[in-house]
Motif scaffolding. Structure first.
Motif, PDB file in Angstrom:
ATOM      1  N   HIS A  13       8.401  12.225  15.483  1.00 13.53           N
ATOM      2  CA  HIS A  13       8.017  11.015  16.227  1.00 13.53           C
ATOM      3  C   HIS A  13       8.499   9.753  15.510  1.00 13.53           C
ATOM      4  CE1 HIS A  13       5.005  12.193  19.505  1.00 13.53           C
ATOM      5  NE2 HIS A  13       5.662  13.267  19.155  1.00 13.53           N
ATOM      6  N   ASP A  14       9.739   9.821  15.024  1.00 10.69           N
ATOM      7  CA  ASP A  14      10.360   8.664  14.392  1.00 10.69           C
ATOM      8  C   ASP A  14       9.496   8.091  13.257  1.00 10.69           C
ATOM      9  OD1 ASP A  14      12.543   7.033  14.134  1.00 10.69           O
ATOM     10  OD2 ASP A  14      11.782   5.502  15.510  1.00 10.69           O
ATOM     11  N   GLY A  15       8.881   8.979  12.498  1.00  8.80           N
ATOM     12  CA  GLY A  15       8.131   8.535  11.321  1.00  8.80           C
ATOM     13  C   GLY A  15       6.663   8.260  11.584  1.00  8.80           C
ATOM     14  N   LEU A  16       6.258   8.326  12.848  1.00  5.43           N
ATOM     15  CA  LEU A  16       4.860   8.028  13.164  1.00  5.43           C
ATOM     16  C   LEU A  16       3.908   9.032  12.504  1.00  5.43           C
ATOM     17  CD1 LEU A  16       2.907   6.261  14.865  1.00  5.43           C
ATOM     18  CD2 LEU A  16       3.054   8.015  16.627  1.00  5.43           C
ATOM     19  N   ILE A  17       4.313  10.301  12.490  1.00  3.97           N
ATOM     20  CA  ILE A  17       3.439  11.325  11.906  1.00  3.97           C
ATOM     21  C   ILE A  17       3.274  11.072  10.403  1.00  3.97           C
ATOM     22  CG2 ILE A  17       3.109  13.808  11.526  1.00  3.97           C
ATOM     23  CD1 ILE A  17       2.866  12.832  14.500  1.00  3.97           C
ATOM     24  N   ALA A  18       4.388  10.714   9.747  1.00  9.17           N
ATOM     25  CA  ALA A  18       4.298  10.393   8.317  1.00  9.17           C
ATOM     26  C   ALA A  18       3.339   9.234   8.103  1.00  9.17           C
ATOM     27  CB  ALA A  18       5.682  10.048   7.774  1.00  9.17           C
ATOM     28  N   GLU A  19       3.427   8.256   8.993  1.00 10.97           N
ATOM     29  CA  GLU A  19       2.536   7.099   8.863  1.00 10.97           C
ATOM     30  C   GLU A  19       1.072   7.511   9.015  1.00 10.97           C
ATOM     31  OE1 GLU A  19       2.260   2.933  11.134  1.00 10.97           O
ATOM     32  OE2 GLU A  19       3.306   3.092   9.247  1.00 10.97           O
ATOM     33  N   ILE A  20       0.785   8.435   9.918  1.00 12.41           N
ATOM     34  CA  ILE A  20      -0.592   8.938  10.063  1.00 12.41           C
ATOM     35  C   ILE A  20      -1.035   9.574   8.747  1.00 12.41           C
ATOM     36  CG2 ILE A  20      -2.067  10.661  11.199  1.00 12.41           C
ATOM     37  CD1 ILE A  20      -0.178  10.375  13.673  1.00 12.41           C
ATOM     38  N   LEU A  21      -0.171  10.463   8.216  1.00 10.52           N
ATOM     39  CA  LEU A  21      -0.552  11.209   7.012  1.00 10.52           C
ATOM     40  C   LEU A  21      -0.777  10.289   5.821  1.00 10.52           C
ATOM     41  CD1 LEU A  21       1.786  14.326   7.331  1.00 10.52           C
ATOM     42  CD2 LEU A  21      -0.490  13.956   8.279  1.00 10.52           C
ATOM     43  N   LEU A  22      -0.028   9.175   5.784  1.00  8.37           N
ATOM     44  CA  LEU A  22      -0.146   8.268   4.635  1.00  8.37           C
ATOM     45  C   LEU A  22      -1.155   7.141   4.867  1.00  8.37           C
ATOM     46  CD1 LEU A  22       3.591   7.934   3.546  1.00  8.37           C
ATOM     47  CD2 LEU A  22       1.835   9.490   2.681  1.00  8.37           C
ATOM     48  N   GLN A  70       0.829  -1.199   0.000  1.00  9.35           N
ATOM     49  CA  GLN A  70       0.000   0.000   0.000  1.00  9.35           C
ATOM     50  C   GLN A  70       0.864   1.250   0.000  1.00  9.35           C
ATOM     51  OE1 GLN A  70      -2.190  -2.849   2.971  1.00  9.35           O
ATOM     52  NE2 GLN A  70      -1.711  -0.830   3.761  1.00  9.35           N
ATOM     53  N   MET A  71       0.218   2.397  -0.185  1.00 11.02           N
ATOM     54  CA  MET A  71       0.965   3.663  -0.247  1.00 11.02           C
ATOM     55  C   MET A  71       1.669   4.008   1.063  1.00 11.02           C
ATOM     56  SD  MET A  71      -2.068   6.565  -0.289  1.00 11.02           S
ATOM     57  CE  MET A  71      -1.166   7.897   0.495  1.00 11.02           C
ATOM     58  N   ASN A  72       1.243   3.412   2.161  1.00  9.17           N
ATOM     59  CA  ASN A  72       1.926   3.692   3.421  1.00  9.17           C
ATOM     60  C   ASN A  72       3.044   2.681   3.695  1.00  9.17           C
ATOM     61  OD1 ASN A  72       0.461   1.429   4.055  1.00  9.17           O
ATOM     62  ND2 ASN A  72      -0.729   2.360   5.712  1.00  9.17           N
ATOM     63  N   GLY A  73       3.325   1.816   2.749  1.00  5.30           N
ATOM     64  CA  GLY A  73       4.449   0.883   2.894  1.00  5.30           C
ATOM     65  C   GLY A  73       4.073  -0.452   3.498  1.00  5.30           C
ATOM     66  N   GLY A  84      10.229   8.287   8.228  1.00  3.41           N
ATOM     67  CA  GLY A  84      11.247   7.444   8.864  1.00  3.41           C
ATOM     68  C   GLY A  84      11.938   8.170  10.012  1.00  3.41           C
ATOM     69  N   ALA A  85      13.225   7.902  10.180  1.00  6.75           N
ATOM     70  CA  ALA A  85      13.968   8.481  11.298  1.00  6.75           C
ATOM     71  C   ALA A  85      14.050  10.004  11.176  1.00  6.75           C
ATOM     72  CB  ALA A  85      15.369   7.879  11.358  1.00  6.75           C
ATOM     73  N   ASP A  86      13.908  10.539   9.947  1.00  2.00           N
ATOM     74  CA  ASP A  86      13.962  11.989   9.763  1.00  2.00           C
ATOM     75  C   ASP A  86      12.639  12.660  10.134  1.00  2.00           C
ATOM     76  OD1 ASP A  86      16.579  12.306   8.896  1.00  2.00           O
ATOM     77  OD2 ASP A  86      16.055  11.687   6.851  1.00  2.00           O
ATOM     78  N   GLY A  87      11.588  11.894  10.179  1.00  4.98           N
ATOM     79  CA  GLY A  87      10.262  12.457  10.402  1.00  4.98           C
ATOM     80  C   GLY A  87       9.962  12.650  11.876  1.00  4.98           C
TER      81      GLY A  87
END
Lengths: 419, 378
Positions: A362-371, A189-192, A357-360
């Motif tokens: 909360h260790d990428g958690l926010i990116a995961e929410i958005l995706l 999926q688009m969120n990986g 990922g590590a650059d995002g």
């Protein structure tokens, strides 16, 4: 009518657990014992591994299991939908062959309903089953199949009659997922994550005895499965937790739950994680932004009101009142909350919302929410379908005119493989 | 009971709804919104004598029925749905609430029974020309002690202020600022030095007045301590009550839109069968049910003495404001051109939605207030 006294049921179960629960048994050996006793599925009929107890006593039974730290039967995931469907529509031979192994956890199942060409319009399925001398031969493709990659058996909805109207031309099969002609491919999926699979059938065999009900009964039986799926959404949350105790039997149960729950691990992010909003806004200093404060408040108010709406639906159910509009609105409002949360998370993060990922944050958690949020408005019936359902069933507005009531062969549809 | 109603509460709702359906259809509303008095005195008497609605949440010792805010909310929801043209909100909610919160027991015993019996109409005069929905913005001054006070200044947006008998006026002692020195003063509307003028408003089912006080005799209620905290408490309760009324109005608009969508034929089919219309209606229902959940939860929270009531008041008002206004706009849209005519009833609710959206603070005001309260409690 037999009445069941809760205290008696508790006492009987407590005695049985005292005599039989043994942390040193293997998981399967223990569950076999449990299945024979009927305590694993006490609300099931006596004839089929149950004790014919009323549903209302289940919480008491669960409490006794918890108090004894005893492991229960395997009752998470799609296997339970299979069990419920077979219990209702399966033959005695189906029940004898499959139910026990579902409860002991030896077999896992998947549900092969959706297709690339039929998502919201589930009855438009074009995977075909044609009969031959030994039974049935399946050709076609299924999609969004959770857990297909580790399933032993599948519940398959396939078209057996192309000249009947769409809903009456389908049949319901039990299919061996490990046989030749069944190819399972994870779908990224688009969120990986890869929670689902696509499943391809090329001349896959189904013996005659694996037809559930009669030919043409497929849609009706699928409705039973789907009804259980909707009801189980709650149970999934409740039962998806492993026992925290030390011991080999608990380790085995934990491994089982981890496998079954793996596709669902990103689901909290799908809901938008409203719980993080205030602390995130403080963290990034954006809480002082008057425009953002309006958006945050709007989200919090929506989210809290949505919880109260869900409480109303539950309370009405408990009080035995007829279902009001609250119940139908839950799915749609969840999607509104998720979208609003995604919007606010983006504003709070500013430029960091581009990072993963590590650059995002909360260790990428926010990116995961958005995706992950877009999934909410689609999975389990799109927002558009929900609005149709609310409009037609709750507000009693006239139905859409239909173009698909004639023979299915003539219904305009998506091009698919295997035709 | 924050999420459901008891059978008794449902019965109460049915009784109020039936009464209003029979006695206050839109033909009556239209008649009285055009009259000088602005309401139907005979209906008001029935409201008091037959249903006791003017004292729903007032203790029996003061002539009321002794129910809670959930019941008050139910009554208001039905009044909002029927668009009742009556001084209920001014007298039985605002004035009654302020008396119940600010006045001493003796003062309540003296002033409240007349409002509960409907014999007198009360109102609260607190907002001034700037239209700020915060008591701290008060500039009207009071001087003198106890029963020998005098008021000087100006009030605006006073609900039913042109015909109320008892004016409860928020004033500050000379030289005080902010929350300090605020008090509530009981003024007889016939007292000297009062000039009243009815304001032209967009919603003629709910009248407002401008009142000037010039050395007007008044009586300070509830002792000499600043009334700011108690005033805010009573305004929070009134805000929740208003949210309940707004939810009822929004429901009426939803019902009207859905009913019309089923009947109106275009392109050979009812417009409600088009997804563009169906989806609008589904979203309206969702907003109404969300606002209803919020208003109901907030009303029950008052009965439970929940410390979150101020935040819940803002939440309920913001949700109700958005839902009501949105329902009003969509209801006209679904009715098409006919929805914009005087003869069609939708505009009556549209106007109430518009004035309710602003009254006691708009959604933006309450969202900011909710944030401030949430931060303070974190």
């Amino acid at each position: 009518m037999i009445t069941h006294d809760e205290a008696e049921v508790r006492a009987e179960l407590r005695d049985w657990l005292r005599a039989h629960w043994d942390v040193n048994r293997s998981l399967v050996a223990w569950r076999n014992l449990l299945v024979d006793s009927g305590w694993g599925m006490p609300h099931w009929p006596r004839a089929w591994h149950g004790r014919s107890l009323p549903m209302a006593l289940l919480p008491a039974v669960e409490e006794e299991f918890e108090a004894a730290q005893a492991v229960g039967v395997a009752r998470i995931g799609i296997r339970l939908l299979a069990a419920a469907t077979l219990l209702e529509h399966g033959s005695n031979a189906h029940k004898a062959r499959f139910l026990r192994r579902i409860l002991t956890g030896e077999d896992t199942w998947c549900q092969l309903f959706s297709e690339p060409g039929s998502g919201s319009d589930l009855a438009g399925a074009t995977t075909r089953a044609h009969s031959d001398s030994d039974g049935w031969v399946i050709n076609g493709q299924k999609l969004w199949t959770t857990s297909a990659h580790h399933a032993d058996w599948g519940l398959l909805l396939a078209r057996t009659d192309w000249d009947a109207p769409k809903h009456s031309g389908m049949s319901y099969f039990i299919i061996d997922m490990t046989q030749p002609g069944v190819e399972v491919q994870p779908l990224k999926q688009m969120n990986g994550h890869a929670s689902f699979n696509q499943v391809f059938f090329t001349d896959a065999k189904v013996p005659a005895e694996n037809l559930v009900g009669k030919t043409g009964d497929g849609w009706k039986i699928a409705m039973t499965t789907l009804a259980h799926e909707r009801r189980n959404a709650d149970a999934l949350r409740r039962w998806g937790h492993a026992s925290p105790y030390a011991g080999a039997i608990y380790d085995q149960e934990r491994a089982e739950i981890a496998t079954v729950m793996e596709p669902y691990k990103w689901y909290p992010q799908r809901a938008g994680r409203v719980d993080l909003i205030m602390s995130r806004a403080r963290e990034t200093g954006r809480l002082a932004d008057p425009a953002l404060r309006q958006d945050i408040a709007r989200l919090m108010m929506l989210s809290r009101s949505a919880e109260w709406l869900a409480h109303r639906a539950r309370q009405a159910k408990v009080a035995g009142k007829p279902e009001g509009p609250e119940g139908s609105l839950g799915k749609l409002v969840a999607s509104h909350v998720a979208r609003a949360a995604s919007h606010v998370h983006t504003l709070i993060s500013g430029a960091d919302a581009m990072l993963a990922g590590a650059d995002g944050p909360h260790d990428g958690l926010i990116a995961e929410i958005l995706l992950s949020v877009p999934a909410t408005s689609i999975a389990g019936g799109t927002d558009e379908i929900q609005r149709n359902i609310i409009g037609e069933r709750v507000l009693d507005l006239p139905r859409e005119p239909r173009m698909d009531t004639g023979p299915f062969r003539d219904v305009p549809r998506n091009p698919t493989r295997g035709r | 009971m924050r999420f459901g109603y008891t059978d008794e509460q449902e019965q109460f709702r049915d009784i109020v709804a039936r009464f209003l359906r029979e006695r206050s259809p839109t033909s009556e509303v239209r008649k009285h919104m055009a009259s000088d008095a602005g309401y139907d005195r005979a209906l008001w008497r029935q409201l008091v004598t037959e249903l006791g609605l003017t004292g729903v949440h007032v203790p029996e010792s003061l002539g009321g029925q002794g129910f809670g805010y959930v019941e008050l909310g139910i009554a208001l929801e039905e009044m909002g749905r029927a668009l009742l043209c009556a001084p209920y909100f001014a007298s039985s909610v605002l004035a009654t609430e302020v008396l119940r919160t600010v006045a001493t027991e003796t003062e309540q015993a003296m002033l409240l029974p007349a409002l509960v019996s409907g014999e007198k109409l009360g109102t609260l005069a607190w907002v001034e020309r700037g239209g700020q929905w915060d008591v701290a913005a008060t500039t009207l001054t009071a001087h003198g002690q106890g029963e020998a006070c005098r008021l000087d200044g100006h009030k605006k947006f006073v609900l039913d202020g042109h015909h109320a008998d008892l004016l409860l006026v928020v004033a500050r002692t000379r030289g005080s600022v902010g929350d300090a020195g605020l008090g509530v003063y009981a003024v007889d509307a016939e007292a000297v030095g009062i000039t009243r003028r009815q304001l032209a408003t967009i919603d003629s089912t709910r009248r407002q007045a401008e009142i000037t006080f010039s050395d007007t005799p008044a009586r300070r209620l509830g002792g000499t301590e600043s009334a700011a905290v108690k005033l805010r408490q009573s305004l929070d309760r009134a805000t929740i009550a208003l949210a309940c009324e707004m939810v009822g109005g929004a429901r009426a608009l939803l019902d009207s839109a859905v009913g019309y969508a089923k009947l109106r034929m275009q392109f050979g089919r009812p417009i409600g069968s088009f997804q563009a219309i169906k989806h609008k209606c589904a979203e309206m229902l969702l907003e109404v049910e969300l606002a209803s959940s919020a208003a109901r939860y907030a009303a029950a929270a008052i009965d439970d003495n929940d410390s979150e009531v101020p935040a819940l008041a803002s939440l309920a008002k913001a949700m109700a404001g958005d839902a009501y206004m949105h329902a009003a706009i969509e209801c006209i849209q679904i009715h098409g051109g006919i929805g914009f005519t005087w003869d069609e009833d939708t505009h009556l609710w549209f106007k109430r939605a518009k004035s309710s959206q602003v009254m006691l603070g708009d959604a933006s005001h309450h969202r900011e207030r909710y944030m401030a309260l949430t931060e303070a409690s974190a």
